[in-house]
Design a protein around this motif. Structure first.
Motif, short mmCIF file in Angstrom:
data_model
loop_
_atom_site.label_atom_id
_atom_site.label_comp_id
_atom_site.label_asym_id
_atom_site.label_seq_id
_atom_site.Cartn_x
_atom_site.Cartn_y
_atom_site.Cartn_z
N LYS A 1 0.75 -1.23 0.01
CA LYS A 1 0.05 0.02 0.05
C LYS A 1 1.03 1.16 0.05
CE LYS A 1 -4.30 1.15 2.30
NZ LYS A 1 -5.27 0.60 3.36
N GLY A 2 1.75 1.32 1.11
CA GLY A 2 2.50 2.69 1.03
C GLY A 2 4.12 2.06 0.89
N ASP A 3 4.75 2.36 2.04
CA ASP A 3 6.24 1.70 2.18
C ASP A 3 6.29 0.52 3.20
OD1 ASP A 3 5.66 3.36 4.46
OD2 ASP A 3 7.48 4.58 4.20
N ASN A 4 4.92 0.38 3.76
CA ASN A 4 4.93 -0.84 4.61
C ASN A 4 4.84 -2.25 3.79
OD1 ASN A 4 4.29 -2.78 6.32
ND2 ASN A 4 2.83 -1.49 7.56
N LEU A 5 5.85 -3.03 3.96
CA LEU A 5 5.78 -4.31 3.25
C LEU A 5 4.87 -5.16 3.65
CD1 LEU A 5 7.72 -5.41 0.92
CD2 LEU A 5 9.19 -6.18 2.53
N TYR A 6 4.36 -4.86 4.72
CA TYR A 6 3.38 -5.88 5.45
C TYR A 6 1.73 -5.50 5.08
CZ TYR A 6 7.31 -8.25 7.49
OH TYR A 6 8.57 -8.68 7.54
N HIS A 7 1.71 -4.67 4.52
CA HIS A 7 0.40 -4.17 4.30
C HIS A 7 -0.07 -3.96 2.86
CE1 HIS A 7 -3.15 -1.62 5.99
NE2 HIS A 7 -3.59 -2.49 4.91
N TRP A 8 -0.48 -4.80 1.97
CA TRP A 8 -0.66 -4.70 0.73
C TRP A 8 -2.18 -4.31 0.42
CZ3 TRP A 8 2.04 -9.02 -2.65
CH2 TRP A 8 3.40 -8.97 -2.48
N ILE A 9 -2.25 -3.88 -0.79
CA ILE A 9 -3.62 -3.48 -1.30
C ILE A 9 -3.69 -4.47 -2.80
CG2 ILE A 9 -3.27 -1.86 -2.80
CD1 ILE A 9 -5.82 -0.56 -1.16
N ALA A 10 -4.90 -5.31 -2.97
CA ALA A 10 -4.91 -6.01 -4.26
C ALA A 10 -6.17 -5.78 -4.79
CB ALA A 10 -5.08 -7.53 -3.78
N THR A 11 -6.27 -5.94 -6.11
CA THR A 11 -7.64 -5.71 -6.72
C THR A 11 -7.57 -6.92 -7.77
OG1 THR A 11 -6.27 -4.93 -8.76
CG2 THR A 11 -7.05 -3.33 -7.29
N ILE A 12 -8.99 -7.30 -7.61
CA ILE A 12 -9.40 -8.48 -8.52
C ILE A 12 -10.38 -8.02 -9.49
CG2 ILE A 12 -10.47 -10.79 -8.46
CD1 ILE A 12 -9.07 -11.14 -5.79
N ILE A 13 -10.32 -8.37 -10.58
CA ILE A 13 -11.35 -7.78 -11.56
C ILE A 13 -12.36 -9.19 -11.70
CG2 ILE A 13 -11.62 -7.23 -13.91
CD1 ILE A 13 -9.19 -5.88 -13.91
N GLY A 14 -13.80 -8.68 -11.62
CA GLY A 14 -14.82 -9.88 -11.67
C GLY A 14 -14.54 -10.37 -12.94
N PRO A 15 -14.48 -11.89 -12.95
CA PRO A 15 -14.18 -12.68 -14.34
C PRO A 15 -15.57 -12.58 -15.01
CG PRO A 15 -14.04 -13.90 -12.40
CD PRO A 15 -14.19 -12.77 -11.83
N SER A 16 -15.31 -12.28 -16.28
CA SER A 16 -16.47 -12.56 -17.33
C SER A 16 -17.12 -13.75 -17.28
CB SER A 16 -15.94 -12.19 -18.75
OG SER A 16 -15.06 -13.31 -19.09
N GLY A 17 -18.66 -13.57 -17.32
CA GLY A 17 -19.35 -15.08 -17.16
C GLY A 17 -20.06 -15.17 -15.83
N THR A 18 -19.62 -14.19 -14.95
CA THR A 18 -20.21 -14.20 -13.87
C THR A 18 -20.97 -13.06 -13.35
OG1 THR A 18 -18.22 -13.26 -12.58
CG2 THR A 18 -18.24 -15.54 -12.89
N PRO A 19 -21.78 -12.95 -12.43
CA PRO A 19 -22.58 -11.78 -11.95
C PRO A 19 -21.58 -10.76 -11.48
CG PRO A 19 -22.97 -13.32 -10.31
CD PRO A 19 -22.10 -14.01 -11.68
N TYR A 20 -20.16 -10.83 -11.39
CA TYR A 20 -19.29 -9.85 -10.81
C TYR A 20 -18.39 -9.51 -12.05
CZ TYR A 20 -20.25 -13.00 -6.70
OH TYR A 20 -21.13 -13.56 -5.91
N GLU A 21 -18.72 -9.55 -13.36
CA GLU A 21 -18.20 -9.17 -14.33
C GLU A 21 -17.99 -7.80 -14.49
OE1 GLU A 21 -19.77 -10.85 -17.67
OE2 GLU A 21 -18.40 -9.65 -19.24
N GLY A 22 -16.91 -7.19 -14.71
CA GLY A 22 -16.58 -5.75 -15.05
C GLY A 22 -16.38 -5.00 -13.55
N GLY A 23 -16.56 -5.76 -12.32
CA GLY A 23 -16.34 -5.11 -11.09
C GLY A 23 -14.81 -5.03 -10.63
N ILE A 24 -14.55 -4.12 -10.09
CA ILE A 24 -13.22 -4.01 -9.45
C ILE A 24 -13.35 -4.20 -7.92
CG2 ILE A 24 -10.91 -2.98 -9.43
CD1 ILE A 24 -11.91 -1.33 -12.06
N PHE A 25 -12.84 -5.04 -7.52
CA PHE A 25 -12.83 -5.51 -6.19
C PHE A 25 -11.52 -5.30 -5.47
CE2 PHE A 25 -16.01 -7.76 -8.54
CZ PHE A 25 -17.10 -7.48 -7.66
N PHE A 26 -11.59 -4.39 -4.51
CA PHE A 26 -10.11 -4.13 -3.68
C PHE A 26 -10.22 -4.98 -2.54
CE2 PHE A 26 -10.78 -0.33 -6.47
CZ PHE A 26 -9.43 -0.20 -6.56
N LEU A 27 -9.02 -5.40 -2.27
CA LEU A 27 -9.04 -6.25 -0.92
C LEU A 27 -7.65 -5.50 -0.10
CD1 LEU A 27 -9.31 -8.49 -3.21
CD2 LEU A 27 -9.67 -9.95 -1.21
#
Lengths: 325, 182
Positions: free
Chosen positions: B61-87
């Protein structure tokens, strides 16, 4: 060794004829050479004690000085007790090939080969110094000359000899003896004693080698040693000692695996990791990261029983070191 | 025996052992972390940059190696298609030996994600293995987008709906994706 073969290869064509002229000229200095040879022999004997430490199975003919060769092929001839012969059959043939190869390479090594059957020093000198390869004929004794003048014939005989050596071992022993007698006889006694010394060495060297425990299939393994369950629970252990597939770093912490780590196989599933990570895992839930099964605890028993006997390293290393609880 | 730096090899390092402070993430962390978990996380980051999994990205996320941020794009063919999900990903200081904590920051209608964003994924709990990496975890999460696990639910209501009326479930999920993840 490499430089030796290179110089020999370059020396094959031209010098062979030249050498004979040189040889005649140098017969007068044979006495001097003789004393040099004596010195070299001393040197060689001391070196062999070092060089021969490695296990025979691991001998790499490319690396070892050629001085091993005459000895390797000599031993089964001198003592026909068959037991040690079987153990070194593989390495023996291996060396034969390299020996023949060197024979075909150069007349020099033929001469040195001839000479080195009873006399170890000349071959080692040709192995150690490339400079010697050019004038090896100078090292011949005056009384050798009779047989060495037609070295081609001897080479053929020797090559045929080696072929036989590979097919059926015992019969050529008399021929070998004959050739020994042909060339310098005083050295034969020396070589005899060398061989006697050598016979003890495999046993010695096996012990010296990194304090490794006896393998169960080892012929020289003392009868008194107990047979341990360990070997069954880790059937791949022996393979992995020489295996290439060992990862270079621990998959858990990405530290490089050192020698102990890369010989460390805590789980039958084959998942490797370093001892530090293994300890951490054993402090926790103690399951193998590869297969998620708990690490086997029965290895502790093995270690305990073994400690009683004072046997050690490989078992302690292999699994239960940290699982004690 | 184990220090807060955790899991480390024994090195002549007075401070670095403690570099990977975990806890609530944004406390102090050494800039050049050399602890075992730090090295491991750095390597995973490098691997993730070299070979990112499909539809996923992650990084500190920042300069902290132990704290990350991730994104997953909703796979096509699912109701989550096109969504960008942050974790959010929080690595514990004894990281490879304990699973990372992943929390959805984007609201999602999914039976394996509760209202606070916590996941009910077995590899992040009991089935965690130190041999797993964040790449594999992200792939696992992407796979539950494709195929939810209603028998291991975080929200049993959604799971029930998923099992009983798949169409209704997908409709709601699609709506949520449209509303929260785009």
């Amino acid at each position: 060794m490499i430089s030796d073969s290179i110089t020999n290869a370059s020396a094959t064509a031209a010098p062979s004829a030249k050498d004979f002229g040189k040889k005649k000229r140098t017969n007068r200095s044979a006495k001097l050479k003789q004393s040099k040879l004596g010195l070299r022999r001393e040197q060689w004997l001391s070196q062999v004690a070092m060089a021969n430490k490695g296990d025979k199975e691991e001998i790499d003919s490319n690396r070892k000085p050629r001085s091993e060769n005459p000895d390797q092929r000599d031993r089964p001839v001198e003592n026909l007790d068959g037991l040690s012969r079987e153990a070194e059959d593989n390495s023996g043939t291996h060396h034969h090939e390299s020996f023949i190869e060197s024979l075909s390479n150069s007349p020099n090594s033929i001469l040195s080969g001839m000479n080195s059957i009873p006399n170890f020093s000349s071959s080692s000198s040709s192995g150690s110094g490339g400079s010697c390869s050019g004038n090896i004929t100078e090292e011949e004794d005056p009384d050798d000359d009779g047989c060495l003048d037609d070295w081609e014939a001897i080479a053929d005989a020797l090559a045929a000899d080696d072929d036989k050596h590979e097919k059926e071992n015992p019969p050529e022993s008399c021929e070998e003896h004959a050739s020994i007698k042909q060339s310098a006889s005083p050295r034969a006694s020396v070589s005899g004693s060398n061989v006697a010394i050598r016979d003890v060495k495999p046993a010695m060297s096996r012990k010296q080698k990194s304090n490794q425990a006896w393998r169960p299939d080892d012929k020289l393994r003392p009868q008194g040693l107990p047979n341990l369950e360990k070997q069954r629970s880790f059937p791949v252990m022996n393979l992995h000692y020489s295996s290439v597939a060992v990862p270079s770093s621990c998959p858990i912490c990405y530290e490089d695996l050192d020698l102990t780590d890369s010989n460390f196989l805590p789980c039958p599933c084959g998942f490797r990791l370093c001892l530090f990570c293994h300890k951490t895992i054993c402090d926790g839930d103690g399951r193998c990261p590869g297969c998620r099964k708990p690490y086997e605890r029965n290895t502790i028993k093995v270690e305990a029983s073994v400690q009683g006997c004072g046997l050690t390293i490989r078992l302690a290393r292999s699994s239960s070191m940290f699982c004690r609880s | 025996m184990m220090t807060p730096g955790g899991s480390g090899r024994f090195r002549p390092l007075p401070t670095a052992m403690y570099a990977g402070y975990s806890g609530t993430a944004s406390s102090w962390v050494a800039k050049t972390s050399v602890s075992a978990s730090g090295k491991r996380i750095q390597r995973e980051m490098a691997e993730l940059n070299v070979d990112p999994p499909a539809d996923c990205s992650a990084g500190p996320k920042g300069d902290n190696l132990y704290h990350w941020i991730a994104t997953i794009i909703g796979p096509s063919g699912t109701p989550y298609e096109g969504g960008i999900f942050f974790l959010d990903i929080i690595f514990p200081s004894d990281y490879p030996f304990k699973p990372p904590k992943l929390v959805f920051k984007t609201r999602i209608y999914h039976c394996n994600v509760d209202t606070a964003g916590n996941l009910s994924v077995d590899i992040l709990r009991d089935s965690w293995s130190p041999a797993l990496t964040i790449t594999k975890v992200l792939q696992a999460i992407r796979s539950i987008f494709l195929k939810p696990e209603p028998y291991n639910p975080a929200l049993p209501m959604i799971a029930r709906l998923y099992l009983s009326d798949r169409e209704k479930h997908d409709e709601v999920a699609k709506e949520w994706t449209l509303r929260f993840a785009k």
